[in-house]
Design an enzyme around this catalytic site. Structure first.
Site, PDB file in Angstrom:
ATOM      1  N   ASP A  27       0.836  -1.211   0.000  1.00  0.00           N
ATOM      2  CA  ASP A  27       0.000   0.000   0.000  1.00  0.00           C
ATOM      3  C   ASP A  27       0.871   1.261   0.000  1.00  0.00           C
ATOM      4  OD1 ASP A  27      -2.376   1.375  -0.034  1.00  0.00           O
ATOM      5  OD2 ASP A  27      -2.670   1.301   2.135  1.00  0.00           O
ATOM      6  N   GLY A  30      -0.027   5.644  -4.203  1.00  0.00           N
ATOM      7  CA  GLY A  30      -0.674   6.925  -4.520  1.00  0.00           C
ATOM      8  C   GLY A  30      -0.085   8.042  -3.682  1.00  0.00           C
ATOM      9  N   GLU A  74     -12.343  -4.375  -4.293  1.00  0.00           N
ATOM     10  CA  GLU A  74     -12.825  -2.995  -4.090  1.00  0.00           C
ATOM     11  C   GLU A  74     -12.082  -1.998  -4.975  1.00  0.00           C
ATOM     12  OE1 GLU A  74     -12.093  -5.117  -1.539  1.00  0.00           O
ATOM     13  OE2 GLU A  74     -14.189  -5.520  -1.067  1.00  0.00           O
ATOM     14  N   ASN A  75     -10.871  -2.338  -5.394  1.00  0.00           N
ATOM     15  CA  ASN A  75     -10.084  -1.405  -6.227  1.00  0.00           C
ATOM     16  C   ASN A  75     -10.725  -1.153  -7.597  1.00  0.00           C
ATOM     17  OD1 ASN A  75      -6.874  -2.601  -4.965  1.00  0.00           O
ATOM     18  ND2 ASN A  75      -8.099  -0.865  -4.269  1.00  0.00           N
ATOM     19  N   TRP A  76     -11.683  -2.028  -8.001  1.00  0.00           N
ATOM     20  CA  TRP A  76     -12.391  -1.787  -9.274  1.00  0.00           C
ATOM     21  C   TRP A  76     -13.178  -0.485  -9.234  1.00  0.00           C
ATOM     22  CZ3 TRP A  76     -10.736  -4.353 -13.251  1.00  0.00           C
ATOM     23  CH2 TRP A  76     -10.335  -5.687 -13.147  1.00  0.00           C
ATOM     24  N   ARG A  78     -12.168   2.365  -8.264  1.00  0.00           N
ATOM     25  CA  ARG A  78     -11.318   3.556  -8.482  1.00  0.00           C
ATOM     26  C   ARG A  78     -11.612   4.168  -9.853  1.00  0.00           C
ATOM     27  NH1 ARG A  78      -5.427   2.657  -5.698  1.00  0.00           N
ATOM     28  NH2 ARG A  78      -6.225   1.989  -3.673  1.00  0.00           N
TER      29      ARG A  78
HETATM   30  C1  IPE Z   1      -5.336  -2.681  -0.191  1.00  0.00           C
HETATM   31  O1  IPE Z   1      -5.029  -1.350  -0.332  1.00  0.00           O
HETATM   32  C2  IPE Z   1      -5.311  -3.365  -1.524  1.00  0.00           C
HETATM   33  C3  IPE Z   1      -4.008  -3.481  -2.155  1.00  0.00           C
HETATM   34  C4  IPE Z   1      -2.860  -3.150  -1.629  1.00  0.00           C
HETATM   35  C5  IPE Z   1      -4.036  -4.064  -3.460  1.00  0.00           C
HETATM   36  P1  IPE Z   1      -6.174  -0.235  -0.465  1.00  0.00           P
HETATM   37  O2  IPE Z   1      -5.479   1.062  -0.641  1.00  0.00           O
HETATM   38  O3  IPE Z   1      -7.132  -0.637  -1.530  1.00  0.00           O
HETATM   39  O4  IPE Z   1      -6.898  -0.341   0.940  1.00  0.00           O
HETATM   40  P2  IPE Z   1      -7.734   0.743   1.764  1.00  0.00           P
HETATM   41  O5  IPE Z   1      -8.686   1.383   0.785  1.00  0.00           O
HETATM   42  O6  IPE Z   1      -6.748   1.738   2.305  1.00  0.00           O
HETATM   43  O7  IPE Z   1      -8.398  -0.021   2.833  1.00  0.00           O
HETATM   44  C1  IPE Z   2      -1.510   0.367  -3.397  1.00  0.00           C
HETATM   45  O1  IPE Z   2      -1.328   1.739  -3.399  1.00  0.00           O
HETATM   46  C2  IPE Z   2      -1.759  -0.187  -4.780  1.00  0.00           C
HETATM   47  C3  IPE Z   2      -3.156  -0.563  -5.037  1.00  0.00           C
HETATM   48  C4  IPE Z   2      -4.103  -0.582  -4.174  1.00  0.00           C
HETATM   49  C5  IPE Z   2      -3.470  -0.965  -6.395  1.00  0.00           C
HETATM   50  P1  IPE Z   2      -2.548   2.763  -3.340  1.00  0.00           P
HETATM   51  O2  IPE Z   2      -2.923   3.105  -4.741  1.00  0.00           O
HETATM   52  O3  IPE Z   2      -3.646   2.237  -2.513  1.00  0.00           O
HETATM   53  O4  IPE Z   2      -1.849   3.988  -2.651  1.00  0.00           O
HETATM   54  P2  IPE Z   2      -2.487   4.952  -1.542  1.00  0.00           P
HETATM   55  O5  IPE Z   2      -2.975   4.083  -0.442  1.00  0.00           O
HETATM   56  O6  IPE Z   2      -3.574   5.733  -2.216  1.00  0.00           O
HETATM   57  O7  IPE Z   2      -1.341   5.815  -1.115  1.00  0.00           O
HETATM   58 MG    MG Z   3      -4.064   2.401  -0.528  1.00  0.00          MG
END
Ligand code: IPE
Ligand code: IPE
Ligand code: MG
Length: 248
Positions: A27, A30, A74-76, A78
């Site tokens: 994580d 971003g 859940e990332n879908w 985004r």
């Molecule tokens: C968890 O990170 C999923 C991955 C690292 C792929 P997220 O960024 O999606 O989790 P939340 O939203 O902070 O719980």
């Molecule tokens: C983890 O980094 C990668 C994925 C979840 C795909 P994030 O994209 O969640 O990064 P933050 O949490 O927004 O910093």
């Molecule tokens: Mg994250």
């Protein structure tokens, strides 16, 4: 990494007592980019470099299984452009790492709702999984479109179907049978779960499998995470006392 690479065992690490299965919630990509006033995508690109470094380190020191949370169910949700770019980066990563996985005897596997991935990603994934299918040096398990609850629901559907068809007596269901119907069937539960970037949550990762996993959360953002910190976490892990509900 190749067989001629020399590896210096870091002081304090007991190579005979390494975790058999490490799971990582990667994580913070971003936030890493936003801190630099860059597009989040640049963070995902930088994160891919960390993946390479950690996979190499695991192979080098002899970690049998590494499970990486790369994309959640859940990332879908985004923004479309971020999802699409993540899928492009994912395909690029699989294609570019294929030869190294073959050379270093690494087997690639994927867990999750893979049918939801774009077709070109599925093709790359299948090709590399087929090409590395007999490798025994290490298992690299990518959690893609993965959700712990979805995994449990899928398991319940299969077991309920078997019960209805008369192939399984519901009263005979054990924790072992449940585990055998998860995406991770045949793998030991993770001994160690690492989450980067400081969030104190599981975010729907490996819900069943982490019942007795040791958890380590670091504030380091995934693109800044590296071999040295990873090895220091392994040393910390080796100094913990795992009791599994028992007394010592
Ligand atoms: C968890 O990170 C999923 C991955 C690292 C792929 P997220 O960024 O999606 O989790 P939340 O939203 O902070 O719980
Ligand atoms: C983890 O980094 C990668 C994925 C979840 C795909 P994030 O994209 O969640 O990064 P933050 O949490 O927004 O910093
Ligand atoms: Mg994250």
């Amino acid at each position: 990494m190749n067989s001629s690479t020399s590896f210096h065992v870091p002081e304090g690490l007991d190579i005979s007592k390494l975790p058999k299965h490490i799971a990582i919630i990667m994580d913070g990509n971003g936030r890493w980019a936003e801190k630099r006033l860059m597009n989040r995508i640049r963070g995902h690109e930088a994160g891919a470099e960390t993946v390479r470094a950690i996979v190499r380190t695991c192979r080098e020191i002899g970690i049998p299984i590494l499970t990486l949370f790369a994309f959640s169910t859940e990332n879908w949700q985004r923004p479309k452009i971020e999802v699409a770019t993540l899928m492009v980066l994912l395909k690029k990563f699989i294609d570019s790492e294929q030869n190294e996985m073959i050379e270093n005897n690494i087997r690639l596997n994927a867990i999750g709702q893979l049918e939801k991935l774009p077709k070109d990603v599925r093709i790359s994934l299948k090709r590399t999984m087929d090409l590395t299918g007999k490798n025994k040096g290490m298992l690299l398990n990518l959690a893609l479109s993965y959700g712990g609850r979805a995994e449990i629901v899928d398991m319940v559907k299969v077991l309920a179907g078997k019960a209805i068809d008369g192939k399984m007596d519901p009263h005979s269901i054990t924790p072992e049978i449940v585990a055998d119907h998860l995406y991770t069937a045949g793998m030991p539960d993770p001994d160690l779960l690492i989450r980067t970037s400081g969030e104190m949550r599981i975010s729907n990762f490996l819900l069943w499998q982490i019942a007795y996993t040791e958890i380590f959360i670091t504030d380091t953002l995934w693109p800044d995470f590296g071999r040295d910190e990873f090895l220091s976490i392994l040393i910390d892990f080796q100094n913990r006392e795992r009791r599994f509900g028992n007394v010592v």
